[in-house]
Motif scaffolding. Structure first.
Motif, mmCIF file in Angstrom:
data_model
loop_
_atom_site.group_PDB
_atom_site.id
_atom_site.type_symbol
_atom_site.label_atom_id
_atom_site.label_comp_id
_atom_site.label_asym_id
_atom_site.label_seq_id
_atom_site.Cartn_x
_atom_site.Cartn_y
_atom_site.Cartn_z
ATOM 1 N N ALA A 45 15.780 -25.479 -59.382
ATOM 2 C CA ALA A 45 15.985 -26.909 -59.640
ATOM 3 C C ALA A 45 15.977 -27.694 -58.332
ATOM 4 C CB ALA A 45 17.304 -27.120 -60.382
ATOM 5 N N LYS A 46 16.554 -27.111 -57.280
ATOM 6 C CA LYS A 46 16.553 -27.772 -55.967
ATOM 7 C C LYS A 46 15.137 -27.815 -55.398
ATOM 8 C CE LYS A 46 21.306 -26.395 -54.902
ATOM 9 N NZ LYS A 46 22.166 -25.435 -54.165
ATOM 10 N N TRP A 47 14.367 -26.751 -55.623
ATOM 11 C CA TRP A 47 12.963 -26.723 -55.189
ATOM 12 C C TRP A 47 12.190 -27.853 -55.876
ATOM 13 C CZ3 TRP A 47 8.674 -25.915 -58.358
ATOM 14 C CH2 TRP A 47 7.460 -25.682 -57.711
ATOM 15 N N ALA A 48 12.410 -28.018 -57.171
ATOM 16 C CA ALA A 48 11.727 -29.074 -57.919
ATOM 17 C C ALA A 48 12.154 -30.458 -57.424
ATOM 18 C CB ALA A 48 12.018 -28.929 -59.416
ATOM 19 N N ALA A 49 13.455 -30.611 -57.130
ATOM 20 C CA ALA A 49 13.955 -31.893 -56.618
ATOM 21 C C ALA A 49 13.354 -32.205 -55.251
ATOM 22 C CB ALA A 49 15.479 -31.852 -56.537
ATOM 23 N N LYS A 50 13.167 -31.164 -54.445
ATOM 24 C CA LYS A 50 12.576 -31.341 -53.115
ATOM 25 C C LYS A 50 11.135 -31.847 -53.248
ATOM 26 C CE LYS A 50 13.735 -28.231 -50.158
ATOM 27 N NZ LYS A 50 13.866 -26.981 -49.365
ATOM 28 N N GLY A 55 7.364 -36.692 -53.264
ATOM 29 C CA GLY A 55 6.265 -37.337 -53.981
ATOM 30 C C GLY A 55 5.166 -36.385 -54.393
ATOM 31 N N LYS A 56 5.454 -35.092 -54.431
ATOM 32 C CA LYS A 56 4.429 -34.110 -54.779
ATOM 33 C C LYS A 56 4.301 -33.898 -56.281
ATOM 34 C CE LYS A 56 5.054 -31.354 -50.555
ATOM 35 N NZ LYS A 56 5.450 -30.018 -50.030
ATOM 36 N N GLY A 57 5.359 -34.137 -57.012
ATOM 37 C CA GLY A 57 5.328 -33.853 -58.440
ATOM 38 C C GLY A 57 5.606 -32.380 -58.692
ATOM 39 N N VAL A 58 6.109 -32.070 -59.856
ATOM 40 C CA VAL A 58 6.424 -30.686 -60.217
ATOM 41 C C VAL A 58 5.326 -30.175 -61.143
ATOM 42 C CG1 VAL A 58 8.147 -29.150 -61.231
ATOM 43 C CG2 VAL A 58 8.882 -31.203 -60.005
ATOM 44 N N PRO A 59 4.608 -29.114 -60.766
ATOM 45 C CA PRO A 59 3.425 -28.673 -61.507
ATOM 46 C C PRO A 59 3.710 -28.005 -62.838
ATOM 47 C CG PRO A 59 3.909 -27.136 -59.756
ATOM 48 C CD PRO A 59 4.849 -28.282 -59.573
ATOM 49 N N TYR A 60 4.915 -27.531 -63.025
ATOM 50 C CA TYR A 60 5.298 -26.946 -64.310
ATOM 51 C C TYR A 60 6.707 -27.433 -64.649
ATOM 52 C CZ TYR A 60 7.044 -23.578 -60.843
ATOM 53 O OH TYR A 60 7.627 -23.007 -59.744
ATOM 54 N N THR A 61 7.073 -27.300 -65.902
ATOM 55 C CA THR A 61 8.358 -27.835 -66.357
ATOM 56 C C THR A 61 9.521 -27.023 -65.784
ATOM 57 O OG1 THR A 61 7.336 -28.551 -68.419
ATOM 58 C CG2 THR A 61 9.741 -28.403 -68.389
ATOM 59 N N VAL A 62 10.493 -27.700 -65.212
ATOM 60 C CA VAL A 62 11.710 -27.048 -64.714
ATOM 61 C C VAL A 62 12.907 -27.723 -65.385
ATOM 62 C CG1 VAL A 62 13.184 -26.585 -62.714
ATOM 63 C CG2 VAL A 62 10.686 -26.438 -62.481
ATOM 64 N N VAL A 63 13.708 -26.918 -66.061
ATOM 65 C CA VAL A 63 14.902 -27.432 -66.729
ATOM 66 C C VAL A 63 16.131 -26.917 -65.980
ATOM 67 C CG1 VAL A 63 16.249 -27.474 -68.866
ATOM 68 C CG2 VAL A 63 13.732 -27.478 -68.962
ATOM 69 N N PRO A 64 16.897 -27.815 -65.358
ATOM 70 C CA PRO A 64 18.102 -27.385 -64.645
ATOM 71 C C PRO A 64 19.110 -26.789 -65.614
ATOM 72 C CG PRO A 64 17.475 -29.618 -64.031
ATOM 73 C CD PRO A 64 16.665 -29.253 -65.235
ATOM 74 N N ARG A 65 19.964 -25.983 -65.069
ATOM 75 C CA ARG A 65 20.956 -25.198 -65.788
ATOM 76 C C ARG A 65 21.477 -25.850 -67.081
ATOM 77 N NH1 ARG A 65 24.359 -20.949 -64.997
ATOM 78 N NH2 ARG A 65 26.506 -21.152 -65.698
ATOM 79 N N PRO A 66 21.060 -25.329 -68.242
ATOM 80 C CA PRO A 66 21.588 -25.846 -69.504
ATOM 81 C C PRO A 66 22.993 -25.279 -69.744
ATOM 82 C CG PRO A 66 20.090 -24.030 -69.927
ATOM 83 C CD PRO A 66 20.054 -24.278 -68.446
#
Length: 227
Positions: A45-50, A55-66
């Motif tokens: 989740a931190k990688w996706a936030a970074k 401004g790179k966008g996240v290439p696949y769906t990441v769902v933080p800790r449910p």
């Protein structure tokens, strides 16, 4: 649709790295992928936030800790729109882990080439088998060599491999080799293809290993679900 959980009770076994590298390569191969980051450290989740911040966008769906109560609904919701859902599990056994395993088509158990890691990997296997018994169905799994040597196998790793074979535990045909690129994808919030080969050593070999690993996982799923 397939749900792949990645778990090991030992920290530092390479669980999150395996999830990141596998998701990276599945995406590169055109597979619509989602990752559920159920690890308390929330590294993915931190990688996706970074990436988002850069401004790179996240290439696949990441769902933080449910939450525990959200886990099954989250898996089912993502399964409707994605071909593969990867779950980076928390280390300890919990109701959340149990619910993820109950929905998994495959569990990957990364382990380092050490006796302690091998013993804890066996603990993860026991947890999967207990869950299988409770569900009344088999949950396929594969042990995955993590931080595999890029050179020759050590005497310790050979002994561990021999013990695993004697125990009849299924092992993925490809291990995750120790590569600087796998550290850099987190440090730079990058995909493997976005890394600069002049700044990251051994990048082509890392990409080859990642691709072989993804292919091995898909092949394991095909073996388990021939239909």
């Amino acid at each position: 649709m397939s749900v792949i959980s990645i778990g090991n009770p030992k920290g530092g076994a390479g669980k999150t790295t395996l999830a990141l590298v596998l998701a990276d390569q599945l995406h590169e191969n055109g597979v619509k992928t989602a990752v559920i980051d159920a690890d308390p450290n929330a590294i993915i989740a931190k990688w996706a936030a970074k990436r988002t911040k850069a401004g790179k966008g996240v290439p696949y769906t990441v769902v933080p800790r449910p939450t525990e109560g959200e886990m099954i609904q989250t898996i089912e919701r993502l399964s409707e729109t994605h071909s593969i859902v990867i779950i980076d599990l928390e280390g300890a056994a919990s109701r959340m882990t149990s619910r993820a395993l109950a929905r998994s088509h495959m569990v990957l158990i990364p382990f380092n080439q050490s006796p302690v890691d091998a013993e804890l990997a066996a603990t993860a296997v026991a947890l999967i088998e207990e869950e299988s018994e409770a569900l009344g169905r088999r949950i396929p799994y594969r042990l995955v060599r993590s931080r595999d040597s890029a050179a020759i196998a050590t005497k310790t790793s050979k002994r561990i491999a021999s013990a695993i074979e004697e125990a009849g535990l299924p092992t993925l045909s490809v291990g995750l080799v120790e590569r600087a690129a796998y550290r850099d994808i987190y440090e730079f919030g990058a995909l493997l293809r976005e890394l600069n080969p002049t700044e990251t050593s051994g990048l082509p070999r890392a990409q080859e290993n990642a691709q072989a690993l993804a292919e091995a996982v898909i092949e394991a799923l095909r073996v388990e679900y021939k239909a």
